[in-house]
Design a protein around this motif. Sequence first.
Motif, PDB file in Angstrom:
ATOM      1  N   SER A  50       1.650   1.852  -3.544  1.00 11.69           N
ATOM      2  CA  SER A  50       0.475   2.369  -4.264  1.00 11.69           C
ATOM      3  C   SER A  50       0.230   3.839  -3.932  1.00 11.69           C
TER       4      SER A  50
ATOM      5  N   LEU B  16      -2.316  -4.964  -6.596  1.00 11.80           N
ATOM      6  CA  LEU B  16      -1.825  -3.662  -7.041  1.00 11.80           C
ATOM      7  C   LEU B  16      -1.692  -3.632  -8.556  1.00 11.80           C
TER       8      LEU B  16
ATOM      9  N   THR C  35       0.836  -1.212   0.000  1.00 15.96           N
ATOM     10  CA  THR C  35       0.000   0.000   0.000  1.00 15.96           C
ATOM     11  C   THR C  35       0.863   1.250   0.000  1.00 15.96           C
TER      12      THR C  35
ATOM     13  N   ILE D  96      -3.595  -1.099 -11.094  1.00 18.95           N
ATOM     14  CA  ILE D  96      -2.941  -0.231 -12.081  1.00 18.95           C
ATOM     15  C   ILE D  96      -3.693  -0.231 -13.401  1.00 18.95           C
TER      16      ILE D  96
END
Length: 783
Positions: free
Chosen positions: A635, A669, A632, A673
């Motif tokens: 991200s 993730l 995270t 994206i």
Amino acid sequence: MNPEKDFAPLTPNIVRALNDKLYEKRKVAALEIEKLVREFVAQNNTVQIKHVIQTLSQEFALSQHPHSRKGGLIGLAACSIALGKDSGLYLKELIEPVLTCFNDADSRLRYYACEALYNIVKVARGAVLPHFNVLFDGLSKLAADPDPNVKSGSELLDRLLKDIVTESNKFDLVGFIPLLRERIYSNNQYARQFIISWILVLESVPDINLLDYLPEILDGLFQILGDNGKEIRKMCEVVLGEFLKEIKKNPSSVKFAEMANILVIHCQTTDDLIQLTAMCWMREFIQLAGRVMLPYSSGILTAVLPCLAYDDRKKSIKEVANVCNQSLMKLVTPEDDEPDEPKPAVQRQTEPNPEDSLAKQEGTASGGPDSSCDSSFSSSISVFPSASIDRAPVTLHLDGIVQVLNCHLSDMSIGMMTRIAVLKWLYHLYIKTPRKMFRHTDSLFPILLQTLSDESDEVVLKDLEVLAEIASSPAGQTDDPGQPDGPDSQVNHSELQVPTSNRTSLLNTPSTKGLECSPSTPTMNSYFYKFMINLLQRFSSERKLLEVRGPFIIRQLCLLLNAENIFHSMADILLREEDLKFASTMVHTLNTILLTSTELFQLRNQLKDLKTLESQNLFCCLYRSWCHNPVTTVSLCFLTQNYRHAYDLIQKFGDLEVTVDFLTEVDKLVQLIECPIFTYLRLQLLDVKNNPYLIKALYGLLMLLPQSSAFQLLSHRLQCVPNPELLQTEHSLKTAPKSQKCDSPSIDYAELLQHFERVQNQHLEVRHQRSGRGDHLDRRVVL
């Protein structure tokens, strides 16, 4: 009877005939008595008249011999006929022995007594009114007589007496009400019918204002309304309907307060007709009396709120209860809040106090306090003070109301609509009377947090509205708006400092307070930070709530409050969370909400460019907490376009313990994206020269992934990047324009990277400790 006894002025023949068992002979004797009394009347001989009446009463009507009693009754009736208009002078002596015979075991004798009294009353007419109570008492007993002949005779006498009362303007209503109040609680259906018929008559007489005494008999009327006989119920409905019409016509003379408790009791009964009728009365009382009903709100809510959860079988009751609830809510205005200056003591003493109680009402068996509350609480809220419609001023007493609302909200068996209504009331009170309500916030807060686990989304939404209002109301601000006292309440920011150039950074303050964590929303108060702390504590102790409702709750709060404040405060709290596993889970949840929720669109745009000092401070605060979850954190760097720092973080991943959960998050993730949120990131891949670290960071993720679908997805994406060989040129890194969206020059990224390493080491130590205890399943994957 002694035949030699002197009964003068009655002759031996009259005495003998009065004692005869044959009715005809007794009738002849009665005619002789009538003739004799007429002579005494003509002579104005009152002594002899009294003597005749006394003899007939004592020696005959009250005799032990049944035939003598019958003779005495017919003789007294004959005396009354002979006296005519003068019978009023002797009514007490004439009536009492006859009424005594009403209790005789012989039904025939009771019938003769009824016949004799009929003749007495018929002659005396209005003169009998001073003796009305004893007549009414006797008739009420005969109304339930098992013998049909006696009942028939009593009905004739009853109709005669009603005619007399209707014609007269000298009826003593004040003296009659105590007797009526006593008799109205009879359980005999005939006696009830008798009572109702009399109330109808009295209500129809223009000179008799029974409305003034309605509080004395209203409870009894509702008791009768529950009778098993349809005819009696119908009669009682008519009576109550007539009273309600009169109340609407003359509200200024109605004693609303003295009847409020009665309605509260019967609004809670199990009988549908009683409950509906009482609820209709309550609706009219609230609408007619207005703010006069405010001091009695707690009792009204006790009666009304449970009805809001009724199904279609009780639809009518539910609809009327809803009107009552809405009407009562409208009576609460900002004027009911605590004034800026305290009221003088003298003024406060003149206001009605709901703690004052009326005399205990009789006949409350048909209804009682709501079962969701304990008995001591229910009894305290069902008793109201006496007040008239013109009494002023009216004060809203919140203690009882809040107690009722808290009681209903705490009861998990209460229906959804009732819980929603309770929350609407709390929200309304916080809007209209915030100063008074904040006195009760500490007691309400735990149950409001507990209600977040409710099964109904609508209940949770209303609950969040109340909590948001508590957290944002200016009335909740205190001199110490920060966190609760205790050793854990102080924030140690020794490791959280950002460069000194950010002088206004929230992270520079050694004792961050709830209000200070919300610079962009000055309406946040001391309860905001407490709310965030307690909400996270609840998520920590009830992981299912976090899993099922966590995102929903946080998204709604972002709509109701300021999203930046919420994320800033939660990140600040999670930074010192001791349960590192929970901190990681919570950060992951917050990150998912931040990246995917439409409610967070504005906040994402604010973080996307980091153009302002506030956005940079927010990023620093989020970053430090996001470090609990490495993926995270990356991200977040992607969101804020800190691509070089994202690359540096991924380089650190080689030193981390790579588990299945870790790879799963990397997989997610990669999927993220490809979502619309990161459209700008994918387009930046076209500008290889200015975004080399973005591409290197993505290749870093690719290298972390095993040969999976996520690996193929990211690999195909990177294959679309033009001129990948430029990634290997050192010259491109040195000549990258300063305007590239890679890093914010005002943020110390080296310090942030060190913080990331410290947090990961903490997580590693915790995992090793768990593994050593044998209660941790090592899920490491060797790549």
